[in-house]
Design a protein around this motif. Structure first.
Motif, short mmCIF file in Angstrom:
data_model
loop_
_atom_site.label_atom_id
_atom_site.label_comp_id
_atom_site.label_asym_id
_atom_site.label_seq_id
_atom_site.Cartn_x
_atom_site.Cartn_y
_atom_site.Cartn_z
N PHE A 131 -2.37 0.84 -10.74
CA PHE A 131 -2.21 1.25 -9.48
C PHE A 131 -2.11 2.79 -9.63
O PHE A 131 -1.34 3.27 -10.31
CB PHE A 131 -1.40 0.86 -8.43
CG PHE A 131 -1.68 -0.59 -8.19
CD1 PHE A 131 -2.43 -0.98 -7.13
CD2 PHE A 131 -1.01 -1.65 -9.05
CE1 PHE A 131 -2.82 -2.26 -6.69
CE2 PHE A 131 -1.34 -3.00 -8.54
CZ PHE A 131 -2.01 -3.16 -7.35
N GLU A 132 -2.62 3.74 -8.66
CA GLU A 132 -2.61 5.10 -8.54
C GLU A 132 -2.42 5.59 -7.26
O GLU A 132 -2.92 5.20 -6.29
CB GLU A 132 -3.69 5.87 -9.35
CG GLU A 132 -3.38 7.23 -9.53
CD GLU A 132 -4.73 8.03 -10.04
OE1 GLU A 132 -4.57 9.37 -10.32
OE2 GLU A 132 -5.71 7.47 -10.09
N CYS A 133 -1.59 6.55 -7.01
CA CYS A 133 -1.54 7.23 -5.88
C CYS A 133 -2.04 8.36 -5.63
O CYS A 133 -2.08 9.30 -6.77
CB CYS A 133 0.04 7.67 -5.55
SG CYS A 133 0.50 8.54 -4.10
N LYS A 134 -3.12 8.48 -4.80
CA LYS A 134 -3.70 9.81 -4.83
C LYS A 134 -3.15 10.96 -4.37
O LYS A 134 -3.85 12.01 -4.50
CB LYS A 134 -5.01 9.54 -3.79
CG LYS A 134 -6.00 8.35 -4.28
CD LYS A 134 -6.43 8.51 -5.30
CE LYS A 134 -7.27 7.51 -5.99
NZ LYS A 134 -8.02 7.89 -7.40
N ASN A 158 -0.90 5.67 -0.09
CA ASN A 158 -2.04 6.19 -0.69
C ASN A 158 -2.44 5.57 -2.03
O ASN A 158 -2.92 5.97 -2.88
CB ASN A 158 -1.93 7.54 -0.84
CG ASN A 158 -1.92 8.40 0.19
OD1 ASN A 158 -2.68 8.20 1.17
ND2 ASN A 158 -0.99 9.60 0.26
N GLY A 214 0.78 -1.13 -0.07
CA GLY A 214 -0.03 0.03 -0.08
C GLY A 214 1.02 1.11 -0.06
O GLY A 214 0.16 2.50 0.05
N CYS A 242 3.17 4.04 -1.86
CA CYS A 242 3.74 4.59 -3.19
C CYS A 242 5.26 4.62 -3.32
O CYS A 242 5.99 5.02 -2.53
CB CYS A 242 3.23 5.95 -3.39
SG CYS A 242 3.64 6.78 -4.72
N GLU A 265 -4.06 2.74 -4.65
CA GLU A 265 -5.34 2.38 -4.96
C GLU A 265 -5.31 1.65 -6.37
O GLU A 265 -4.58 1.99 -7.15
CB GLU A 265 -6.25 3.47 -4.80
CG GLU A 265 -7.78 3.11 -4.86
CD GLU A 265 -8.66 4.19 -4.92
OE1 GLU A 265 -9.39 4.62 -5.90
OE2 GLU A 265 -8.49 5.20 -3.94
N ILE A 285 -6.81 0.89 -9.46
CA ILE A 285 -8.04 1.54 -10.23
C ILE A 285 -8.57 0.91 -11.59
O ILE A 285 -9.48 1.30 -11.74
CB ILE A 285 -7.26 3.14 -10.79
CG1 ILE A 285 -6.14 2.85 -11.69
CG2 ILE A 285 -7.15 4.18 -9.60
CD1 ILE A 285 -5.72 4.06 -12.34
#
Length: 90
Positions: free
Chosen positions: A65-68, A46, A37, A39, A48, A50
């Motif tokens: 995956f993307e870091c918010k 952060n 989990g 980045c 997630e 997607i």
């Protein structure tokens, strides 16, 4: 003359293989961090999932995956163990 050409090609091939190995080690380290989990870019928790796509029950999965926090996006292709029997639920 041919010796120099062969030597040049050997250097190019060895360099390509070493670069590919280094690239794959970096991707593996990034995936390990993302599985926890975290980045890989900003090192904050952060990440997630997607997008998740698959070509069937026995093909590879494509996970995005993307870091918010920093908008880092990365895609990984992982093996999908699927149904196990190869019948895809039949």
């Amino acid at each position: 003359m041919n010796f120099y050409l062969l030597f040049f090609l050997l250097i190019i091939i060895v360099g390509s293989v070493v670069s590919y190995i280094y690239f794959m080690k970096e991707k593996k380290a990034q995936l390990r961090a993302i599985e926890q989990g975290i980045c890989p870019k900003c090192e904050t928790p952060n990440m997630e999932l997607i997008d998740q796509r698959s070509t069937g029950c026995s093909g590879p999965k494509m996970l995005t995956f993307e870091c918010k926090n920093c908008k880092y996006i990365s895609t990984f292709h992982v093996n999908n163990n699927g149904c196990g029997s190869g019948s895809c639920g039949r």
